[in-house]
Motif scaffolding. Structure first.
Motif, PDB file in Angstrom:
ATOM      1  N   ALA A   1       0.843  -1.193   0.000  1.00 52.89           N
ATOM      2  CA  ALA A   1       0.000   0.000   0.000  1.00 52.89           C
ATOM      3  C   ALA A   1       0.876   1.240   0.000  1.00 52.89           C
ATOM      4  CB  ALA A   1      -0.915   0.014   1.218  1.00 52.89           C
TER       5      ALA A   1
ATOM      6  N   VAL B   1       0.586   5.866   0.222  1.00 50.10           N
ATOM      7  CA  VAL B   1      -0.222   7.054   0.497  1.00 50.10           C
ATOM      8  C   VAL B   1       0.555   8.298   0.096  1.00 50.10           C
ATOM      9  CG1 VAL B   1       0.582   7.160   2.899  1.00 50.10           C
ATOM     10  CG2 VAL B   1      -1.603   8.213   2.278  1.00 50.10           C
ATOM     11  N   SER B   2      -0.141   9.271  -0.461  1.00 49.50           N
ATOM     12  CA  SER B   2       0.505  10.510  -0.889  1.00 49.50           C
ATOM     13  C   SER B   2       0.980  11.321   0.308  1.00 49.50           C
ATOM     14  CB  SER B   2      -0.465  11.346  -1.721  1.00 49.50           C
ATOM     15  OG  SER B   2      -1.580  11.730  -0.924  1.00 49.50           O
TER      16      SER B   2
ATOM     17  N   GLY C   1      -1.856  12.521   2.341  1.00 49.11           N
ATOM     18  CA  GLY C   1      -2.770  11.488   2.820  1.00 49.11           C
ATOM     19  C   GLY C   1      -4.026  11.354   1.990  1.00 49.11           C
TER      20      GLY C   1
ATOM     21  N   THR D   1      -4.438   7.204  -2.030  1.00 50.14           N
ATOM     22  CA  THR D   1      -3.899   5.919  -1.595  1.00 50.14           C
ATOM     23  C   THR D   1      -3.937   4.925  -2.752  1.00 50.14           C
ATOM     24  OG1 THR D   1      -6.075   5.213  -0.790  1.00 50.14           O
ATOM     25  CG2 THR D   1      -4.599   6.238   0.814  1.00 50.14           C
ATOM     26  N   ASP D   2      -3.135   3.884  -2.633  1.00 51.24           N
ATOM     27  CA  ASP D   2      -3.095   2.821  -3.624  1.00 51.24           C
ATOM     28  C   ASP D   2      -2.807   1.517  -2.899  1.00 51.24           C
ATOM     29  OD1 ASP D   2      -1.431   2.541  -6.897  1.00 51.24           O
ATOM     30  OD2 ASP D   2      -3.184   1.544  -6.050  1.00 51.24           O
ATOM     31  N   TYR D   3      -3.362   0.416  -3.417  1.00 48.44           N
ATOM     32  CA  TYR D   3      -3.237  -0.869  -2.750  1.00 48.44           C
ATOM     33  C   TYR D   3      -2.943  -1.976  -3.762  1.00 48.44           C
ATOM     34  CZ  TYR D   3      -5.530   1.455   1.182  1.00 48.44           C
ATOM     35  OH  TYR D   3      -5.849   2.326   2.191  1.00 48.44           O
TER      36      TYR D   3
ATOM     37  N   THR E   1      -5.910  -0.888   5.185  1.00 47.30           N
ATOM     38  CA  THR E   1      -6.068   0.557   5.029  1.00 47.30           C
ATOM     39  C   THR E   1      -4.794   1.262   5.478  1.00 47.30           C
ATOM     40  OG1 THR E   1      -8.441   0.400   5.474  1.00 47.30           O
ATOM     41  CG2 THR E   1      -7.431   2.575   5.641  1.00 47.30           C
ATOM     42  N   ILE E   2      -4.262   2.090   4.591  1.00 49.13           N
ATOM     43  CA  ILE E   2      -3.084   2.882   4.937  1.00 49.13           C
ATOM     44  C   ILE E   2      -3.525   4.298   5.289  1.00 49.13           C
ATOM     45  CG2 ILE E   2      -2.616   3.559   2.532  1.00 49.13           C
ATOM     46  CD1 ILE E   2       0.392   3.383   3.201  1.00 49.13           C
ATOM     47  N   SER E   3      -2.879   4.874   6.296  1.00 46.79           N
ATOM     48  CA  SER E   3      -3.202   6.240   6.691  1.00 46.79           C
ATOM     49  C   SER E   3      -1.944   6.889   7.266  1.00 46.79           C
ATOM     50  CB  SER E   3      -4.326   6.265   7.721  1.00 46.79           C
ATOM     51  OG  SER E   3      -3.957   5.562   8.896  1.00 46.79           O
ATOM     52  N   ARG E   4      -1.945   8.205   7.328  1.00 44.85           N
ATOM     53  CA  ARG E   4      -0.802   8.908   7.902  1.00 44.85           C
ATOM     54  C   ARG E   4      -1.269  10.092   8.715  1.00 44.85           C
ATOM     55  NH1 ARG E   4       2.935  10.639   3.184  1.00 44.85           N
ATOM     56  NH2 ARG E   4       4.087  11.724   4.835  1.00 44.85           N
TER      57      ARG E   4
ATOM     58  N   PRO F   1       1.988   8.908  -4.533  1.00 36.91           N
ATOM     59  CA  PRO F   1       2.298   7.522  -4.165  1.00 36.91           C
ATOM     60  C   PRO F   1       2.722   6.697  -5.365  1.00 36.91           C
ATOM     61  CG  PRO F   1      -0.074   7.867  -4.180  1.00 36.91           C
ATOM     62  CD  PRO F   1       0.543   9.209  -4.350  1.00 36.91           C
TER      63      PRO F   1
END
Length: 124
Positions: free
Chosen positions: A49, A51-52, A55, A58-60, A69-72, A104
């Motif tokens: 995954a 993330v830009s 935030g 996103t890409d998976y 789920t990716i988060s920042r 990303p």
């Protein structure tokens, strides 16, 4: 120069959840897209995954869509990976990585800084 430290790995039964966290040092964290990769024994490291920098994008990998789920949080210099409905095939060492661009990427060659990795083991 960004330095990355992962945490949150462990042993979980199939169907369970884990949350990985990556803590970054350095004042430029919010400038870079971030990603998670994984490497299983005997296999190449693969994209999970990304993330830009803001935030917002996103890409998976197809294998984790709908489960991870990716988060920042740029105020805390952290990037997390929430992993739900884990499967035995998710077993691997998971690595946090930073690019040098804002957008990303799924290409491992775009990621220049890596953490030491954290083990995730999913039992059947």
């Amino acid at each position: 120069q960004v330095q990355l430290v992962e945490s949150g790995g462990g042993l979980v039964q199939a169907g369970g959840s884990l949350r990985l966290s990556c803590a970054a040092s350095g004042r430029t964290f919010s400038s870079y897209a971030m990603g998670w990769f994984r490497q299983a024994p005997g296999k190449e490291r693969e994209f999970v995954a990304a993330v830009s920098n803001s935030g917002g994008i996103t890409d998976y990998a197809d294998s984790v869509k709908g489960r991870f789920t990716i988060s920042r949080d740029n105020s805390k210099n952290t990037v997390d990976l929430q992993m739900n409905n884990l499967k035995p095939e998710d077993t691997a060492v998971y690595y946090c990585a930073a690019t040098t661009t804002a957008y990303p990427s799924t290409d491992i060659m775009d990621f220049k800084t890596w953490g030491q990795g954290t083990q995730v083991t999913v039992s059947s």
